[in-house]
Design a protein around this motif. Structure first.
Motif, PDB file in Angstrom:
ATOM      1  N   THR A  24      -2.384  55.096 -25.300  1.00 35.24           N
ATOM      2  CA  THR A  24      -1.116  55.677 -25.844  1.00 35.24           C
ATOM      3  C   THR A  24      -1.037  57.067 -25.077  1.00 35.24           C
ATOM      4  O   THR A  24       0.239  57.262 -24.745  1.00 35.24           O
ATOM      5  CB  THR A  24      -1.182  55.793 -27.335  1.00 35.24           C
ATOM      6  N   ALA A  28       0.509  54.791 -36.403  1.00 29.34           N
ATOM      7  CA  ALA A  28      -0.015  53.269 -37.375  1.00 29.34           C
ATOM      8  C   ALA A  28      -0.715  52.203 -36.484  1.00 29.34           C
ATOM      9  O   ALA A  28      -1.434  51.467 -36.861  1.00 29.34           O
ATOM     10  CB  ALA A  28       1.492  52.756 -37.896  1.00 29.34           C
ATOM     11  N   ARG A  29       0.023  52.272 -35.334  1.00 32.09           N
ATOM     12  CA  ARG A  29      -0.698  51.230 -34.294  1.00 32.09           C
ATOM     13  C   ARG A  29      -2.265  51.693 -33.972  1.00 32.09           C
ATOM     14  O   ARG A  29      -2.948  50.421 -33.797  1.00 32.09           O
ATOM     15  CB  ARG A  29       0.001  51.436 -33.035  1.00 32.09           C
ATOM     16  N   HIS A  87       4.043  59.647 -31.925  1.00 29.42           N
ATOM     17  CA  HIS A  87       5.032  59.168 -32.690  1.00 29.42           C
ATOM     18  C   HIS A  87       4.447  58.346 -33.909  1.00 29.42           C
ATOM     19  O   HIS A  87       3.316  57.868 -33.857  1.00 29.42           O
ATOM     20  CB  HIS A  87       5.896  58.071 -31.816  1.00 29.42           C
ATOM     21  N   ALA A  88       5.195  58.287 -35.021  1.00 30.00           N
ATOM     22  CA  ALA A  88       4.529  57.828 -36.508  1.00 30.00           C
ATOM     23  C   ALA A  88       4.159  56.335 -36.193  1.00 30.00           C
ATOM     24  O   ALA A  88       3.166  55.960 -36.389  1.00 30.00           O
ATOM     25  CB  ALA A  88       5.702  57.936 -37.344  1.00 30.00           C
ATOM     26  N   ASP A  89       5.057  55.403 -35.345  1.00 31.04           N
ATOM     27  CA  ASP A  89       4.779  54.222 -35.034  1.00 31.04           C
ATOM     28  C   ASP A  89       3.474  54.137 -34.133  1.00 31.04           C
ATOM     29  O   ASP A  89       2.774  53.042 -34.346  1.00 31.04           O
ATOM     30  CB  ASP A  89       5.750  53.386 -34.227  1.00 31.04           C
ATOM     31  N   GLU A  90       3.015  55.044 -33.192  1.00 24.46           N
ATOM     32  CA  GLU A  90       1.884  54.885 -32.504  1.00 24.46           C
ATOM     33  C   GLU A  90       0.785  55.294 -33.548  1.00 24.46           C
ATOM     34  O   GLU A  90      -0.354  54.818 -33.207  1.00 24.46           O
ATOM     35  CB  GLU A  90       2.128  55.926 -31.432  1.00 24.46           C
ATOM     36  N   GLU A 142      -1.808  62.373 -35.230  1.00 28.44           N
ATOM     37  CA  GLU A 142      -0.629  62.594 -36.101  1.00 28.44           C
ATOM     38  C   GLU A 142       0.108  63.562 -35.578  1.00 28.44           C
ATOM     39  O   GLU A 142       1.250  63.888 -36.043  1.00 28.44           O
ATOM     40  CB  GLU A 142      -1.442  62.930 -37.605  1.00 28.44           C
ATOM     41  N   ALA A 157       4.379  48.837 -27.642  1.00 27.06           N
ATOM     42  CA  ALA A 157       3.159  48.377 -28.178  1.00 27.06           C
ATOM     43  C   ALA A 157       1.969  48.246 -27.845  1.00 27.06           C
ATOM     44  O   ALA A 157       0.801  48.180 -27.844  1.00 27.06           O
ATOM     45  CB  ALA A 157       3.598  47.642 -29.604  1.00 27.06           C
ATOM     46  N   LEU A 194       8.184  57.217 -27.342  1.00 23.84           N
ATOM     47  CA  LEU A 194       7.667  56.346 -28.178  1.00 23.84           C
ATOM     48  C   LEU A 194       7.388  55.316 -26.941  1.00 23.84           C
ATOM     49  O   LEU A 194       8.197  54.795 -26.190  1.00 23.84           O
ATOM     50  CB  LEU A 194       8.469  55.650 -29.234  1.00 23.84           C
TER      51      LEU A 194
END
Ligand SMILES: CC(C)(COP(=O)(O)OP(=O)(O)OC[C@H]1O[C@@H](n2cnc3c(N)ncnc32)[C@H](O)[C@@H]1OP(=O)(O)O)[C@@H](O)C(=O)NCCC(=O)NCCS
Length: 225
Positions: free
Chosen positions: A156, A141-142, A136-139, A132, A182, A179
């Motif tokens: 990551t 969540a992933r 990155h926010a997307d990472e 956190e 995925a 970022l």
């Protein structure tokens, strides 16, 4: 595990070779590798308080000198390093980048700038908080949605660090903006300003063994993309 492998990256002429080597060597080998080091490297070796990291540094640099010397056709002791603004080592005639973790060193050699990172997969108590803060926010969540969050965390991490090491920027405040793809290989975007003028690069996982996770970053991408 120690080895070297070639890796073609398409029609851009940027052939990449990846090598791993052990940093654990007997004392006589450490001494012979120490003899290859430059004065500033010897000073750096002497500054280690603990014996083990000192020996690992000597082996990492000595073996790197051997491999670079072979590639550019000079004696290992004559390889001249210069350093980027944030400490990325470079040498005339070949592009390379090194990473190490524990007793393992990883290096990529190429015709164009490269970055690598390797980490040993290990339990991390505060992985969620670290992600956190630095990812990155997307990472984030992933990682939360991954069947194996710790493996995804390290995957990551190595991709982000390899991308930043490609452009020679230190790991720091820019981390959350980078970022990574995925899954598998893909573009890492959001790179901070750098002297190469690169704002995205191609990153892909490198298979080392079951205990380690590693990534390679380069630019431009393979023609198959
Ligand atoms: C580069 C960095 C990401 C390496 O992280 P790490 O996980 O500790 O180490 P790794 O095992 O991945 O890689 C270490 C190797 O990367 C290389 N390296 C050092 N600085 C580098 C940089 N800025 N970019 C790319 N590679 C670098 C070196 O070969 C180093 O090996 P060495 O210590 O044996 O010389 C981290 O040290 C960093 O953020 N440095 C920047 C410091 C900085 O910004 N300083 C600014 C003022 S000088």
């Amino acid at each position: 595990m120690t080895g070297e492998g070639g890796r073609g990256t398409g029609d851009e002429g940027n052939a990449i070779a990846v090598a791993t080597w052990s940093l654990s060597e007997p004392a006589e080998v450490v001494d012979s590798l120490f003899a290859l080091l430059s004065e500033d490297e010897r000073v750096r070796a002497a500054a280690f308080v603990r014996e083990e990291p000192r020996r690992r540094f000597i082996v990492a640099r000595g073996r790197l000198r051997e491999r670079l010397g072979e590639r550019i056709g000079v004696a290992p002791a004559d390889v001249a390093f210069r350093y980027g603004p944030n400490g990325k080592p470079a040498a005339e005639g070949v592009q390379f980048n090194v990473a190490h973790t524990g007793d393992l060193a990883l290096c990529a050699f190429a015709d164009a700038p490269v970055g690598v990172d390797v980490e040993r997969i290990r339990p991390i108590k505060n992985a969620t908080a670290l992600a956190e803060r630095w990812f990155h926010a997307d990472e984030v969540a992933r990682i939360a949605a991954a069947p194996e969050p710790l493996a995804e965390f390290f995957r990551t991490w190595t991709m982000k660090e390899a991308a930043l090491k490609l452009v020679g920027v230190g790991v720091g405040e820019s981390l959350p903006k980078v970022l990574t793809p995925a899954e598998g290989a893909g573009w890492a975007t959001g790179l901070p300003g750098n002297e190469l003028g690169i704002d995205r690069c191609w990153v892909e996982p490198l298979a080392i063994d079951m205990e380690h996770v590693a990534a390679l970053a380069f630019s431009p991408p393979p023609s198959s993309v």
